[in-house]
Design a protein around this motif. Structure first.
Motif, mmCIF file in Angstrom:
data_model
loop_
_atom_site.group_PDB
_atom_site.id
_atom_site.type_symbol
_atom_site.label_atom_id
_atom_site.label_comp_id
_atom_site.label_asym_id
_atom_site.label_seq_id
_atom_site.Cartn_x
_atom_site.Cartn_y
_atom_site.Cartn_z
ATOM 1 N N GLN A 11 104.286 124.753 -9.741
ATOM 2 C CA GLN A 11 103.042 124.150 -9.252
ATOM 3 C C GLN A 11 101.860 124.515 -10.146
ATOM 4 O OE1 GLN A 11 103.921 122.212 -6.528
ATOM 5 N NE2 GLN A 11 105.890 123.183 -7.040
ATOM 6 N N GLY A 12 102.124 125.353 -11.139
ATOM 7 C CA GLY A 12 101.049 125.787 -12.023
ATOM 8 C C GLY A 12 100.391 127.074 -11.584
ATOM 9 N N TRP A 13 100.963 127.730 -10.595
ATOM 10 C CA TRP A 13 100.375 128.962 -10.079
ATOM 11 C C TRP A 13 100.825 130.142 -10.909
ATOM 12 C CZ3 TRP A 13 102.266 127.804 -4.432
ATOM 13 C CH2 TRP A 13 101.618 126.644 -3.971
ATOM 14 N N ARG A 14 99.988 131.169 -10.962
ATOM 15 C CA ARG A 14 100.302 132.378 -11.706
ATOM 16 C C ARG A 14 99.780 133.596 -10.941
ATOM 17 N NH1 ARG A 14 102.805 128.977 -13.590
ATOM 18 N NH2 ARG A 14 103.130 128.401 -15.795
ATOM 19 N N GLY A 15 100.188 134.758 -11.405
ATOM 20 C CA GLY A 15 99.714 135.994 -10.786
ATOM 21 C C GLY A 15 100.186 136.157 -9.361
ATOM 22 N N ALA A 16 99.269 136.626 -8.495
ATOM 23 C CA ALA A 16 99.623 136.877 -7.098
ATOM 24 C C ALA A 16 100.006 135.598 -6.362
ATOM 25 C CB ALA A 16 98.452 137.551 -6.383
ATOM 26 N N ALA A 17 99.541 134.450 -6.854
ATOM 27 C CA ALA A 17 99.869 133.187 -6.204
ATOM 28 C C ALA A 17 101.312 132.774 -6.469
ATOM 29 C CB ALA A 17 98.928 132.092 -6.692
ATOM 30 N N ALA A 18 101.975 133.441 -7.427
ATOM 31 C CA ALA A 18 103.375 133.134 -7.750
ATOM 32 C C ALA A 18 104.191 134.421 -7.677
ATOM 33 C CB ALA A 18 103.482 132.501 -9.133
ATOM 34 N N ASP A 19 104.099 135.118 -6.557
ATOM 35 C CA ASP A 19 104.803 136.392 -6.402
ATOM 36 C C ASP A 19 106.192 136.254 -5.791
ATOM 37 O OD1 ASP A 19 104.133 135.700 -3.829
ATOM 38 O OD2 ASP A 19 102.909 137.478 -3.427
ATOM 39 N N GLY A 20 106.576 135.007 -5.443
ATOM 40 C CA GLY A 20 107.906 134.792 -4.887
ATOM 41 C C GLY A 20 107.977 134.865 -3.375
ATOM 42 N N PHE A 21 106.841 135.078 -2.738
ATOM 43 C CA PHE A 21 106.806 135.120 -1.269
ATOM 44 C C PHE A 21 106.018 133.904 -0.778
ATOM 45 C CE2 PHE A 21 107.267 139.472 -2.702
ATOM 46 C CZ PHE A 21 108.349 139.905 -1.951
ATOM 47 N N PRO A 22 106.582 133.120 0.102
ATOM 48 C CA PRO A 22 105.928 131.865 0.507
ATOM 49 C C PRO A 22 104.666 132.095 1.330
ATOM 50 C CG PRO A 22 107.851 132.254 1.870
ATOM 51 C CD PRO A 22 107.883 133.303 0.800
ATOM 52 N N GLY A 23 103.660 131.284 1.049
ATOM 53 C CA GLY A 23 102.454 131.240 1.853
ATOM 54 C C GLY A 23 102.330 129.854 2.467
ATOM 55 N N PRO A 24 101.253 129.597 3.168
ATOM 56 C CA PRO A 24 101.089 128.289 3.827
ATOM 57 C C PRO A 24 101.183 127.105 2.878
ATOM 58 C CG PRO A 24 99.477 129.850 4.666
ATOM 59 C CD PRO A 24 100.145 130.517 3.512
ATOM 60 N N GLU A 25 100.590 127.224 1.668
ATOM 61 C CA GLU A 25 100.599 126.095 0.737
ATOM 62 C C GLU A 25 101.981 125.902 0.110
ATOM 63 O OE1 GLU A 25 99.018 122.773 -1.315
ATOM 64 O OE2 GLU A 25 98.500 123.857 0.519
ATOM 65 N N THR A 26 102.656 127.014 -0.191
ATOM 66 C CA THR A 26 104.038 126.905 -0.690
ATOM 67 C C THR A 26 104.899 126.185 0.338
ATOM 68 O OG1 THR A 26 103.866 128.931 -2.002
ATOM 69 C CG2 THR A 26 106.081 128.224 -1.400
ATOM 70 N N TRP A 27 104.761 126.593 1.568
ATOM 71 C CA TRP A 27 105.541 125.995 2.664
ATOM 72 C C TRP A 27 105.240 124.501 2.781
ATOM 73 C CZ3 TRP A 27 109.386 128.224 5.379
ATOM 74 C CH2 TRP A 27 109.808 127.631 6.571
ATOM 75 N N ARG A 28 103.957 124.149 2.744
ATOM 76 C CA ARG A 28 103.571 122.731 2.890
ATOM 77 C C ARG A 28 104.180 121.888 1.791
ATOM 78 N NH1 ARG A 28 100.187 118.981 1.090
ATOM 79 N NH2 ARG A 28 99.421 120.324 -0.584
ATOM 80 N N ARG A 29 104.072 122.396 0.557
ATOM 81 C CA ARG A 29 104.565 121.591 -0.577
ATOM 82 C C ARG A 29 106.095 121.483 -0.586
ATOM 83 N NH1 ARG A 29 100.711 122.136 -5.866
ATOM 84 N NH2 ARG A 29 98.711 122.230 -4.760
ATOM 85 N N LEU A 30 106.773 122.463 -0.072
ATOM 86 C CA LEU A 30 108.231 122.380 0.000
ATOM 87 C C LEU A 30 108.668 121.263 0.966
ATOM 88 C CD1 LEU A 30 109.391 126.107 0.040
ATOM 89 C CD2 LEU A 30 110.030 124.365 -1.648
ATOM 90 N N PHE A 31 107.835 120.959 1.932
ATOM 91 C CA PHE A 31 108.193 119.949 2.931
ATOM 92 C C PHE A 31 107.707 118.549 2.575
ATOM 93 C CE2 PHE A 31 109.114 123.677 5.338
ATOM 94 C CZ PHE A 31 109.992 123.322 6.320
ATOM 95 N N LEU A 32 107.013 118.410 1.453
ATOM 96 C CA LEU A 32 106.543 117.062 1.058
ATOM 97 C C LEU A 32 107.678 116.155 0.699
ATOM 98 C CD1 LEU A 32 103.382 117.984 -1.097
ATOM 99 C CD2 LEU A 32 103.460 117.048 1.230
#
Length: 382
Positions: free
Chosen positions: A361-382
């Motif tokens: 998704q273009g995320w880096r650092g803490a935003a790409a730590d391998g643990f899902p957050g609300p936005e990761t979850w939302r995009r997985l369901f698109l």
């Protein structure tokens, strides 16, 4: 009335007063002791005369103060503090300051103590004193500026990434030291850094950079602020909200600067202590974009299964949401990390697959730590 003048006179040899009579009978062979006894007898007479004169001068209704008893031994621990306002009492009367001290040390409600202190070792909040408003890098950075009319724009992802950088570096807590980026190493300096403010603020001024929101509106990058006007420098604290840790919204991921160093950990809402005094704020300069972030902002059309919370994922987790996450990662083409396929028990394969998806998704650092957050979850369901 003039003060009486006394002079010592050797009594006559045939004086029949009790003192002289005793001296002649008991001490006939000791000149030294005879002299001492005579002096003592004279002292008694002089003292008695003094009391009589003073009593007459003060009037019939007033009594002269009694002479102090010689070699009086005070009670153990007693001290000459009578007449000093607020001095400790040696009387042992209930309610004396010694009892008050015991109450203060016991943590009795209403008694001042260390803000946020706890007996737990898992980080239930240590004392977090803070410094005043200051420019970047401290006094060498120039004068303190007023709140600018135009604030620096920043995404939620960048806020969390900046906070995580201090956590990773284990920046030590200090109210006087400034880290390499110029921000003071205390709780308010930490939030100033994460929000990329132009200078170091404190809990009494951070609120000017945000707008008050409700608990239901909290999103990663917002702050929870407790400013105590009664003890602003030592009784206040501020933390960054990193997302909910459970579906019931009773705990969250907190990023904070607290002794001994910056940390990220699950924290009960709103905090370990003074929970009802923390106020949620949103930074005025935060942008709506989610580039590089796990933003908690959801579009109108969300996934059929809402994000359960960060506590359902990670080492030791075993539940249906881990299985669901794995299935959607496989659908998105990120199932190559697991040989056995999606399952309920969280594993390193789940973390690596999630991280790969986040990086896509273009995320880096803490935003790409391998643990899902609300936005990761939302995009997985698109």
């Amino acid at each position: 009335m003039e003060a009486p003048v006394f002079e010592e006179i050797e009594p006559a040899g045939d004086c029949d007063c009790p003192g002289c009579t005793h001296r002649r009978r008991a001490l006939p062979y000791s000149p030294v002791l005879r002299t001492s006894a005579a002096a003592a007898a004279r002292s008694v007479l002089v003292a008695a005369a003094t009391v009589s004169v003073v009593s007459a001068a003060l009037g019939a209704g007033l009594a002269a103060p009694a002479p102090a008893a010689p070699h009086a031994t005070p009670h153990p621990g007693a001290s000459d503090t009578s007449g000093i306002p607020g001095a400790p009492s040696a009387s042992g009367v209930p309610g004396a300051s010694s009892a008050s001290s015991a109450s203060s040390a016991s943590g009795t409600p209403g008694v001042s103590g260390t803000p946020g202190a706890s007996a737990d070792d898992d980080g239930a909040g240590e004392e977090t004193p803070q410094g005043p408003r200051a420019p970047l890098y401290g006094p060498v950075g120039g004068p303190v500026q007023s709140v600018p009319t135009r604030l620096p724009a920043i995404t939620r992802a960048e806020i969390i990434s900046r906070a995580q950088a201090w956590v990773t570096a284990r920046v030590p807590y200090s109210t006087t030291a400034f880290w390499t980026d110029g921000y003071r190493q205390d709780c308010s300096g930490f939030v100033s850094m994460a929000w990329k403010l132009p200078q170091n603020e404190w809990t009494g001024s951070l609120g000017q950079y945000g707008v008050k929101i409700t608990k239901a509106e909290l999103q990663p990058g917002d702050m929870l602020l407790f400013h105590n006007p009664d003890d602003p420098e030592r009784g206040s604290h501020v933390v960054l909200f990193g997302g909910w840790a459970d579906s019931g919204h009773t705990s969250y991921i907190a990023y904070e600067q607290t002794p001994p160093h910056a940390r990220r950990q699950t924290t009960p809402y709103a905090y370990w202590s003074n929970s009802d005094r923390y106020v949620p704020y949103r930074y005025k300069g935060v942008t709506a974009g989610t580039a590089g972030a796990q933003s908690a902002v959801r579009p109108a059309a969300g996934p059929a299964t809402p994000f359960p919370g960060a506590s359902y994922f990670g080492p030791g987790a075993s539940n249906e949401y881990v299985t669901l996450l794995g299935r959607h990662l496989v659908k998105k083409g990120f199932g190559r990390y697991s040989g056995s396929g999606p399952g309920p028990r969280w594993s390193e394969a789940d973390r690596r697959a999630t991280e790969a998806f986040q990086r896509a998704q273009g995320w880096r650092g803490a935003a790409a730590d391998g643990f899902p957050g609300p936005e990761t979850w939302r995009r997985l369901f698109l």
